[in-house]
Scaffold this motif. Structure first.
Motif, PDB file in Angstrom:
ATOM      1  N   ALA A   1     -51.808  17.209  71.878  1.00  0.00           N
ATOM      2  CA  ALA A   1     -51.046  16.200  72.615  1.00  0.00           C
ATOM      3  C   ALA A   1     -51.936  15.389  73.549  1.00  0.00           C
ATOM      4  O   ALA A   1     -51.835  14.170  73.626  1.00  0.00           O
ATOM      5  N   ARG A   2     -52.819  16.065  74.251  1.00  0.00           N
ATOM      6  CA  ARG A   2     -53.665  15.401  75.244  1.00  0.00           C
ATOM      7  C   ARG A   2     -54.789  14.640  74.538  1.00  0.00           C
ATOM      8  O   ARG A   2     -55.516  15.189  73.730  1.00  0.00           O
TER       9      ARG A   2
ATOM     10  N   LEU B   1     -48.376  21.779  72.365  1.00  0.00           N
ATOM     11  CA  LEU B   1     -47.548  20.924  73.205  1.00  0.00           C
ATOM     12  C   LEU B   1     -47.029  21.692  74.409  1.00  0.00           C
ATOM     13  O   LEU B   1     -47.098  21.217  75.545  1.00  0.00           O
TER      14      LEU B   1
ATOM     15  N   ASN C   1     -49.727  22.202  77.055  1.00  0.00           N
ATOM     16  CA  ASN C   1     -50.018  21.017  77.862  1.00  0.00           C
ATOM     17  C   ASN C   1     -48.890  20.660  78.807  1.00  0.00           C
ATOM     18  O   ASN C   1     -49.133  20.189  79.907  1.00  0.00           O
ATOM     19  N   LEU C   2     -47.673  20.884  78.404  1.00  0.00           N
ATOM     20  CA  LEU C   2     -46.550  20.589  79.288  1.00  0.00           C
ATOM     21  C   LEU C   2     -46.533  21.528  80.481  1.00  0.00           C
ATOM     22  O   LEU C   2     -46.199  21.140  81.591  1.00  0.00           O
TER      23      LEU C   2
ATOM     24  N   ASP D   1     -50.238  18.099  83.614  1.00  0.00           N
ATOM     25  CA  ASP D   1     -49.393  16.990  83.198  1.00  0.00           C
ATOM     26  C   ASP D   1     -50.084  16.108  82.163  1.00  0.00           C
ATOM     27  O   ASP D   1     -51.207  15.663  82.348  1.00  0.00           O
ATOM     28  N   LEU D   2     -49.365  15.862  81.088  1.00  0.00           N
ATOM     29  CA  LEU D   2     -49.757  14.821  80.154  1.00  0.00           C
ATOM     30  C   LEU D   2     -49.256  13.517  80.745  1.00  0.00           C
ATOM     31  O   LEU D   2     -48.276  13.510  81.481  1.00  0.00           O
TER      32      LEU D   2
ATOM     33  N   GLU E   1     -48.638  10.105  76.198  1.00  0.00           N
ATOM     34  CA  GLU E   1     -49.147  11.220  75.395  1.00  0.00           C
ATOM     35  C   GLU E   1     -48.005  12.166  75.058  1.00  0.00           C
ATOM     36  O   GLU E   1     -47.864  12.635  73.931  1.00  0.00           O
ATOM     37  N   CYS E   2     -47.183  12.439  76.047  1.00  0.00           N
ATOM     38  CA  CYS E   2     -46.037  13.313  75.863  1.00  0.00           C
ATOM     39  C   CYS E   2     -45.068  12.696  74.848  1.00  0.00           C
ATOM     40  O   CYS E   2     -44.588  13.378  73.937  1.00  0.00           O
TER      41      CYS E   2
ATOM     42  N   SER F   1     -46.417  12.944  71.334  1.00  0.00           N
ATOM     43  CA  SER F   1     -46.378  14.326  70.856  1.00  0.00           C
ATOM     44  C   SER F   1     -44.965  14.752  70.490  1.00  0.00           C
ATOM     45  O   SER F   1     -44.750  15.424  69.482  1.00  0.00           O
TER      46      SER F   1
ATOM     47  N   LYS G   1     -38.485  10.248  76.672  1.00  0.00           N
ATOM     48  CA  LYS G   1     -39.922  10.147  76.379  1.00  0.00           C
ATOM     49  C   LYS G   1     -40.146   9.626  74.961  1.00  0.00           C
ATOM     50  O   LYS G   1     -41.051   8.824  74.732  1.00  0.00           O
TER      51      LYS G   1
END
Length: 186
Positions: free
Chosen positions: A48-49, A125, A128-129, A133-134, A138-139, A142, A171
């Motif tokens: 994701a990032r 995912l 990273n959540l 913080d993404l 990016e969020c 993903s 999002k």
């Protein structure tokens, strides 16, 4: 067998008191911490990032140098051939992997996971959540990718991630903005 030979043959060199974790029918995470050479671990192109704060990684590297690594990274073996040198994909812990590279370390503690690709994307995912913080785009990308790749609704994804359905749907809507609109909002 000495430590160097054990690393070259991909054996676990340090076990912990963690119990075997079975999160669902799609995955199993080893209960052993395995030291794996950094040279055989690849970044996940589907992570994701996409942008990494270099100052944050320098800070993380300093913390690791001072206090050690508090949480091993999660990797998946990506080649199963007996004749090839083992290769791994970083599923969760890219920032920690980059910090270890910055410290010029040879090996990094890892948990090895056996799982299908869709669940690996989900774990990445979630990592990273929950960890850092993404940015919202990016969020959004993903979330959209996961919904399309796994043929799930935004509501199903929200449930899997223990996230708000409204947040996931909002999002995903952001991913429809043009690049210029996204740049303006950042």
């Amino acid at each position: 067998m000495n430590l160097k030979n054990r690393l070259e043959t991909d054996e676990s060199v340090d076990t912990t008191s963690l119990s075997k974790t079975k999160t669902n029918d799609r995955s199993a995470i080893s209960n052993r911490v395995t030291l794996i050479p950094l040279s055989v671990i690849e970044s996940n192109p589907m992570a994701a990032r996409k942008r990494y704060d270099e100052v944050g990684i320098v800070s993380l590297a300093d913390s690791i140098r001072r206090h050690g690594l508090l949480q091993p990274i999660l990797v998946k073996k990506i080649n199963q051939s007996f004749f090839d040198k083992p290769r791994y994909l970083c599923v969760a812990g890219e920032r920690r992997l980059r910090a270890f590279q910055m410290l010029s370390r040879d090996v990094i503690p890892c948990f090895v996971i056996k799982s299908d690709q869709f669940y690996l994307n989900e774990l990445s995912l979630v990592e990273n959540l929950l960890r850092a913080d993404l940015d919202m785009f990016e969020c959004a990308a993903s979330f959209l990718y996961t919904c399309v790749a796994e043929a799930v609704t935004a509501n199903e994804l929200a449930s899997r991630l223990s996230a708000s359905q409204t947040d996931v749907m909002n999002k995903i809507a952001l991913s429809q903005l043009s690049s210029d609109e996204q740049l303006f909002m950042l």
